[in-house]
Design a protein around this motif. Structure first.
Motif, PDB file in Angstrom:
ATOM      1  N   GLU A   1      -5.592  -6.876  12.711  1.00 42.86           N
ATOM      2  CA  GLU A   1      -5.653  -8.320  12.473  1.00 42.86           C
ATOM      3  C   GLU A   1      -7.092  -8.805  12.320  1.00 42.86           C
ATOM      4  O   GLU A   1      -7.381  -9.679  11.493  1.00 42.86           O
ATOM      5  CB  GLU A   1      -4.965  -9.076  13.613  1.00 42.86           C
ATOM      6  N   SER A   2      -8.014  -8.225  13.098  1.00 41.72           N
ATOM      7  CA  SER A   2      -9.421  -8.615  12.978  1.00 41.72           C
ATOM      8  C   SER A   2      -9.965  -8.256  11.597  1.00 41.72           C
ATOM      9  O   SER A   2     -10.724  -9.019  10.992  1.00 41.72           O
ATOM     10  CB  SER A   2     -10.264  -7.947  14.065  1.00 41.72           C
ATOM     11  N   LEU A   3      -9.572  -7.091  11.077  1.00 38.57           N
ATOM     12  CA  LEU A   3     -10.010  -6.680   9.741  1.00 38.57           C
ATOM     13  C   LEU A   3      -9.465  -7.643   8.681  1.00 38.57           C
ATOM     14  O   LEU A   3     -10.150  -7.992   7.715  1.00 38.57           O
ATOM     15  CB  LEU A   3      -9.537  -5.253   9.443  1.00 38.57           C
ATOM     16  N   ARG A   4      -8.201  -8.069   8.852  1.00 39.61           N
ATOM     17  CA  ARG A   4      -7.609  -8.997   7.891  1.00 39.61           C
ATOM     18  C   ARG A   4      -8.335 -10.343   7.900  1.00 39.61           C
ATOM     19  O   ARG A   4      -8.574 -10.946   6.853  1.00 39.61           O
ATOM     20  CB  ARG A   4      -6.121  -9.211   8.209  1.00 39.61           C
ATOM     21  N   LEU A   5      -8.725 -10.796   9.087  1.00 40.06           N
ATOM     22  CA  LEU A   5      -9.440 -12.072   9.190  1.00 40.06           C
ATOM     23  C   LEU A   5     -10.838 -11.987   8.581  1.00 40.06           C
ATOM     24  O   LEU A   5     -11.313 -12.939   7.957  1.00 40.06           O
ATOM     25  CB  LEU A   5      -9.528 -12.502  10.657  1.00 40.06           C
ATOM     26  N   ILE A   6     -11.483 -10.830   8.733  1.00 41.69           N
ATOM     27  CA  ILE A   6     -12.795 -10.640   8.087  1.00 41.69           C
ATOM     28  C   ILE A   6     -12.615 -10.652   6.567  1.00 41.69           C
ATOM     29  O   ILE A   6     -13.439 -11.185   5.823  1.00 41.69           O
ATOM     30  CB  ILE A   6     -13.453  -9.322   8.557  1.00 41.69           C
ATOM     31  N   GLY A   7     -11.516 -10.072   6.104  1.00 42.49           N
ATOM     32  CA  GLY A   7     -11.209 -10.108   4.670  1.00 42.49           C
ATOM     33  C   GLY A   7     -11.028 -11.531   4.180  1.00 42.49           C
ATOM     34  O   GLY A   7     -11.479 -11.883   3.075  1.00 42.49           O
ATOM     35  N   ILE A   8     -10.368 -12.387   4.991  1.00 39.36           N
ATOM     36  CA  ILE A   8     -10.200 -13.796   4.618  1.00 39.36           C
ATOM     37  C   ILE A   8     -11.567 -14.482   4.507  1.00 39.36           C
ATOM     38  O   ILE A   8     -11.805 -15.272   3.586  1.00 39.36           O
ATOM     39  CB  ILE A   8      -9.319 -14.530   5.652  1.00 39.36           C
ATOM     40  N   TYR A   9     -12.469 -14.155   5.425  1.00 41.16           N
ATOM     41  CA  TYR A   9     -13.822 -14.723   5.387  1.00 41.16           C
ATOM     42  C   TYR A   9     -14.503 -14.407   4.048  1.00 41.16           C
ATOM     43  O   TYR A   9     -15.052 -15.287   3.383  1.00 41.16           O
ATOM     44  CB  TYR A   9     -14.655 -14.167   6.547  1.00 41.16           C
ATOM     45  N   TYR A  10     -14.452 -13.134   3.623  1.00 43.46           N
ATOM     46  CA  TYR A  10     -15.098 -12.754   2.366  1.00 43.46           C
ATOM     47  C   TYR A  10     -14.377 -13.347   1.161  1.00 43.46           C
ATOM     48  O   TYR A  10     -14.977 -13.602   0.113  1.00 43.46           O
ATOM     49  CB  TYR A  10     -15.198 -11.234   2.254  1.00 43.46           C
ATOM     50  N   SER A  11     -13.065 -13.577   1.283  1.00 37.89           N
ATOM     51  CA  SER A  11     -12.330 -14.236   0.203  1.00 37.89           C
ATOM     52  C   SER A  11     -12.860 -15.646  -0.006  1.00 37.89           C
ATOM     53  O   SER A  11     -13.048 -16.094  -1.144  1.00 37.89           O
ATOM     54  CB  SER A  11     -10.835 -14.297   0.528  1.00 37.89           C
ATOM     55  N   LEU A  12     -13.079 -16.367   1.104  1.00 35.94           N
ATOM     56  CA  LEU A  12     -13.583 -17.734   1.021  1.00 35.94           C
ATOM     57  C   LEU A  12     -15.008 -17.776   0.479  1.00 35.94           C
ATOM     58  O   LEU A  12     -15.424 -18.781  -0.094  1.00 35.94           O
ATOM     59  CB  LEU A  12     -13.530 -18.401   2.396  1.00 35.94           C
TER      60      LEU A  12
ATOM     61  N   GLU B   1     -11.613  -4.601   0.365  1.00 38.50           N
ATOM     62  CA  GLU B   1     -11.922  -3.456   1.234  1.00 38.50           C
ATOM     63  C   GLU B   1     -11.356  -3.669   2.642  1.00 38.50           C
ATOM     64  O   GLU B   1     -10.701  -2.783   3.205  1.00 38.50           O
ATOM     65  CB  GLU B   1     -13.440  -3.270   1.290  1.00 38.50           C
ATOM     66  N   TYR B   2     -11.560  -4.858   3.205  1.00 38.59           N
ATOM     67  CA  TYR B   2     -11.076  -5.131   4.567  1.00 38.59           C
ATOM     68  C   TYR B   2      -9.557  -5.280   4.612  1.00 38.59           C
ATOM     69  O   TYR B   2      -8.908  -4.829   5.564  1.00 38.59           O
ATOM     70  CB  TYR B   2     -11.754  -6.388   5.120  1.00 38.59           C
ATOM     71  N   PHE B   3      -8.958  -5.887   3.584  1.00 43.81           N
ATOM     72  CA  PHE B   3      -7.499  -6.015   3.559  1.00 43.81           C
ATOM     73  C   PHE B   3      -6.828  -4.645   3.469  1.00 43.81           C
ATOM     74  O   PHE B   3      -5.788  -4.409   4.092  1.00 43.81           O
ATOM     75  CB  PHE B   3      -7.063  -6.881   2.382  1.00 43.81           C
ATOM     76  N   GLN B   4      -7.419  -3.719   2.700  1.00 43.11           N
ATOM     77  CA  GLN B   4      -6.855  -2.365   2.580  1.00 43.11           C
ATOM     78  C   GLN B   4      -6.959  -1.616   3.915  1.00 43.11           C
ATOM     79  O   GLN B   4      -6.035  -0.893   4.308  1.00 43.11           O
ATOM     80  CB  GLN B   4      -7.591  -1.578   1.480  1.00 43.11           C
ATOM     81  N   LYS B   5      -8.089  -1.780   4.610  1.00 36.81           N
ATOM     82  CA  LYS B   5      -8.249  -1.154   5.930  1.00 36.81           C
ATOM     83  C   LYS B   5      -7.210  -1.696   6.910  1.00 36.81           C
ATOM     84  O   LYS B   5      -6.602  -0.939   7.679  1.00 36.81           O
ATOM     85  CB  LYS B   5      -9.657  -1.415   6.476  1.00 36.81           C
ATOM     86  N   SER B   6      -7.007  -3.022   6.877  1.00 40.05           N
ATOM     87  CA  SER B   6      -6.020  -3.655   7.752  1.00 40.05           C
ATOM     88  C   SER B   6      -4.624  -3.135   7.448  1.00 40.05           C
ATOM     89  O   SER B   6      -3.851  -2.792   8.347  1.00 40.05           O
ATOM     90  CB  SER B   6      -6.074  -5.174   7.566  1.00 40.05           C
ATOM     91  N   LEU B   7      -4.283  -3.053   6.149  1.00 41.55           N
ATOM     92  CA  LEU B   7      -2.964  -2.572   5.731  1.00 41.55           C
ATOM     93  C   LEU B   7      -2.717  -1.144   6.208  1.00 41.55           C
ATOM     94  O   LEU B   7      -1.613  -0.810   6.669  1.00 41.55           O
ATOM     95  CB  LEU B   7      -2.854  -2.654   4.203  1.00 41.55           C
ATOM     96  N   LYS B   8      -3.738  -0.298   6.108  1.00 42.60           N
ATOM     97  CA  LYS B   8      -3.600   1.103   6.522  1.00 42.60           C
ATOM     98  C   LYS B   8      -3.225   1.209   8.003  1.00 42.60           C
ATOM     99  O   LYS B   8      -2.323   1.959   8.388  1.00 42.60           O
ATOM    100  CB  LYS B   8      -4.908   1.849   6.255  1.00 42.60           C
ATOM    101  N   ILE B   9      -3.900   0.417   8.852  1.00 43.74           N
ATOM    102  CA  ILE B   9      -3.615   0.460  10.300  1.00 43.74           C
ATOM    103  C   ILE B   9      -2.226  -0.089  10.587  1.00 43.74           C
ATOM    104  O   ILE B   9      -1.472   0.460  11.400  1.00 43.74           O
ATOM    105  CB  ILE B   9      -4.693  -0.329  11.078  1.00 43.74           C
TER     106      ILE B   9
END
Length: 759
Positions: free
Chosen positions: A89-100, A109-117
């Motif tokens: 979940e932390s990786l997904r939230l970091i991905g949201i930050y970079y999206s914004l 990159e962060y969304f894919q890492k989150s999905l893998k876990i």
């Protein structure tokens, strides 16, 4: 503007999966409570990780930097405790930050890492959230097939989990993709599906989101009354919920529609309402956007001092909050404003800032608008080299955006056609099924009734002879009525089948016209490209052998072929766009003499090559109401044709006259007469017809596209006029067309606007 809207839409799309969007003050209260809990719960355990992630999620619409801070802390602690779900979940939230921040590669990159876990943990909800986040990023990168793939994956999991709210959100996201691709019927269908689920769940905020999205569809299609209806529905719900931030966005959206309809006082009223709420909430981004909107209205009304005041206010705030897109929008508007006031130096400086920033953030619309102002101000300052450079950029970006819009509209028409065809086939199939089912039910009922009647008759045959007779008679009447009903339904089915065959015949005729058209295009397009290939190969193979004179000769041949190919494609796009009914039609008051002089100036060199005299007899002060681009295209095509078929040392005259017809209607007649080879009666009968398109060689073997006169006819008739020709072989030709001298109403005369809605 487009990049700002993209950011806003991204935030809204990421917010949709929440069960309820909280009112602004309540939201801040929740965040304060979460931060207090974090200060109290300092123990480094999974509870703190969940608190950090929840706080980061609540903060991202308000403070992205804090979102990153809490998410990174949650990720570090999750690594130490081997808490997979918290890490994902932390990786997904970091991905949201970079999206914004519009750093989409980093976000992916962060969304894919989150999905893998999440996959390793078999966490269905987490997998679905990651798919949704990936879909949103691919959407804003323009990779719609990839975005659709991830949204559909998310939808599949939501259905497995029975998550109705999540299913509704997925339908909404798929609708966004369909809208991005120009498939408005499909987008509307998915928004309606999402709305239906929201109604079942009693989710009023969900209603508001769906109504807003449906309003955007109608706005994109130019149906402003319908768009306004849905924006008002959304506003009503926001008021019931007390969602001040949502109310502000709705006011801004309604202001955009009013501005698009030319009602500037009403637009200004709604923008001020939006500003008042933004000030109450302390929403700096919203305040800056409202100032910018108000400045645009003041500029449109000619109140330049007020406009300058609001643009400067907006710029100051946008710089403070680091909103690059809005900052750039203000630089562009200030450059435009100063240019209107003839303050050339200031216009140059601000438009230069806008241009540089537009290149940095990759905003093609702002790049086009800023380069136009920069080119004009450079020219006014005598910086002709820079003026030429920026004009080339403007022309390139303008053509690119124009062609992109054309392609999108044509794709939208294809989607509309497919949607209607599928809908008709489905309805017909369902009608046939319903008819068969109805007849089967009636047949079973008849058999059952007959069996009952027969059984009763056998039991009481002796005692109730008369009653038996009456029952048989009644049964026969029922059967007769049923037979008549069946025959009636069969006739209806046959009628429907006949109508369908008629529609198919019409479609086949349209396809035949299309095939004929493209066969003409394929034939005419082949010639210039064959010349291009031939001359370029010769020049490439023998470049060192040829002297400079011969190289220039071949380059002129190549340039000539390119011009012919470009004109062919230009005529093709214009004709096809006129057939779809989507071409812009904006009649304005035009001095016809000035327009004709401009066209002759452009064609002087071509006339000079054949020593042809261009004579004009045009009245001074003769004005017409017409679409400048269309009429310019008509006159240019007719003069170009005259040049093509007039031999060397010939003469072409352009004449105008003012007249009144039998209905007391004033009109202007324009004629182009040449001393060329003339047109035979057989070919005259084929002119202005797409199915009989004629392409002949000129006196110097100039090639034509066969579309120029067809396009002229389309454009003249769009003005309510008519076009005709008088010619004799060997005695030259005269082309005439007339247009009314007063504005006409047209369903196609709809102003295109820049989308400004959610903040």
């Amino acid at each position: 503007m487009q990049s700002i809207l993209k950011k806003i839409s991204l935030i809204l799309a990421l917010l949709i999966p929440c069960s309820v969007l909280l009112e602004s003050n309540a939201q801040i209260s929740v965040i304060d409570s979460l931060e207090n809990l974090l200060q109290q719960h300092i123990q480094k355990d999974t509870i703190r990780i969940n608190l950090l992630n929840e706080t980061a999620y609540k903060l991202y619409p308000i403070n992205t930097d804090k979102t990153l801070k809490y998410a990174e802390e949650a990720g570090e602690l999750a690594d130490k405790l081997s808490f997979a779900k918290g890490k994902a979940e932390s990786l997904r939230l970091i991905g949201i930050y970079y999206s914004l921040k519009s750093d989409y590669p980093k976000a992916l990159e962060y969304f894919q890492k989150s999905l893998k876990i999440y996959k390793e943990s078999d966490d269905k909800k987490g997998i679905s959230r990651s798919y949704n986040s990936l879909g949103i990023v691919y959407n804003y990168q323009g990779d719609y097939p990839k975005a659709l793939e991830y949204f559909q994956k998310s939808l599949k999991i939501k259905k497995e989990l029975g998550d109705k709210s999540g299913i509704s959100s997925c339908f909404n996201n798929i609708g966004i993709i369909c809208r991005s691709q120009g498939d408005y019927p499909k987008a509307l269908e998915f928004y309606q599906k999402s709305l239906k689920i929201k109604e079942e769940l009693g989710d009023k905020n969900g209603f508001s989101i769906c109504f807003n999205n449906i309003g955007i569809i109608y706005k994109d299609q130019g149906d402003y009354p319908k768009a306004l209806e849905y924006y008002r529905k959304s506003l009503k719900i926001k008021k019931e919920l007390g969602d001040k931030s949502g109310i502000s966005r709705s006011y801004s959206n309604i202001g955009v529609i009013c501005r698009s309809q030319g009602d500037y006082p009403k637009a200004l009223e709604y923008y001020r309402k939006s500003l008042k709420i933004d000030v109450e909430l302390g929403d700096k981004s919203g305040i800056s956007r409202s100032y910018n909107n108000i400045g645009v209205i003041c500029k449109s009304q000619g109140d330049y001092p007020k406009a300058l005041e609001y643009f400067r206010k907006s710029l100051k705030i946008s710089v403070e909050i680091g909103n690059k897109s809005l900052e750039n929008e203000n630089y562009k508007e200030l450059g435009s404003l100063y240019f209107k006031q003839k303050k050339t130096k200031e216009a140059y400086n601000y438009s230069k800032k806008a241009y540089i920033m537009a290149e940095e953030i990759g905003d093609p619309q702002l790049l086009k608008e800023s380069s136009e102002i920069l080119a004009k101000s450079s020219e006014a300052l005598g910086l002709y080299k820079e003026a030429y450079k920026y004009y080339v950029v403007f022309k390139t970006m303008n053509d690119s955006l124009y062609n992109e819009e054309k392609i999108k509209k044509i794709a939208g028409l294809e989607y509309q056609y497919k949607y209607e065809k599928e809908k008709q086939a489905t309805e017909l199939k369902q009608q046939q099924k319903d008819a068969v089912r109805t007849e089967e039910e009636k047949r079973q009922k008849t058999v059952r009734n007959s069996f009952i009647v027969g059984f009763i008759l056998m039991l009481i045959l002796v005692l109730v002879v008369l009653s038996s007779f009456l029952q048989k008679r009644k049964a026969n009447l029922i059967l007769s009525a049923q037979k008549e009903e069946i025959e009636k339904q069969n006739i209806e089915i046959q009628t429907q089948a006949k109508e369908l065959r008629t529609k198919n015949k019409k479609l086949n005729e349209l396809n035949a016209t299309k095939d004929k058209f493209f066969s003409i295009i394929a034939h005419d397009l082949k010639s210039p490209f064959s010349a291009l290939l031939g001359f370029s190969n010769l020049l490439l193979k023998n470049y060192q052998k040829y002297d400079e004179k011969k190289r220039k000769k071949y380059l002129k041949f190549i340039n000539s072929s390119l011009i012919k190919a470009y004109r062919l494609l230009e005529n093709l796009l214009s004709w096809s766009h006129s057939q779809t009914g989507l071409i812009d039609f904006s009649p304005v008051k035009i001095n016809i003499k000035i327009l004709i002089d401009e066209i002759i100036l452009l064609l002087t060199e071509i006339a000079g090559n054949k020593n042809i005299k261009l004579l004009t007899n045009v009245e001074n002060g003769l004005f017409v109401y017409a679409d400048k681009n269309m009429i310019e295209t008509v006159i240019r095509n007719l003069i170009s044709n005259a040049l093509k078929f007039t031999p060397k040392n010939g003469e072409i005259s352009i004449n105008t006259r003012f007249a009144t017809d039998e209905n007391e209607q004033n009109f202007t007649q324009i004629s182009i007469k040449d001393s060329g080879v003339g047109i035979s009666p057989e070919i005259q009968n084929k002119l202005f017809k797409i199915t009989e398109a004629v392409s002949t060689k000129g006196t110097e073997n100039e090639a034509g596209t066969g579309l120029g006169l067809i396009l002229c006819k389309e454009f003249v008739e769009k003005h309510g006029g008519k076009i005709w020709v008088k010619s004799e072989t060997g005695k030259g030709s005269s082309f005439y067309f007339i247009i009314p001298n007063k504005p006409i109403n047209s369903d196609n005369n709809k102003e295109k606007i820049t989308e400004k809605q959610d903040k």
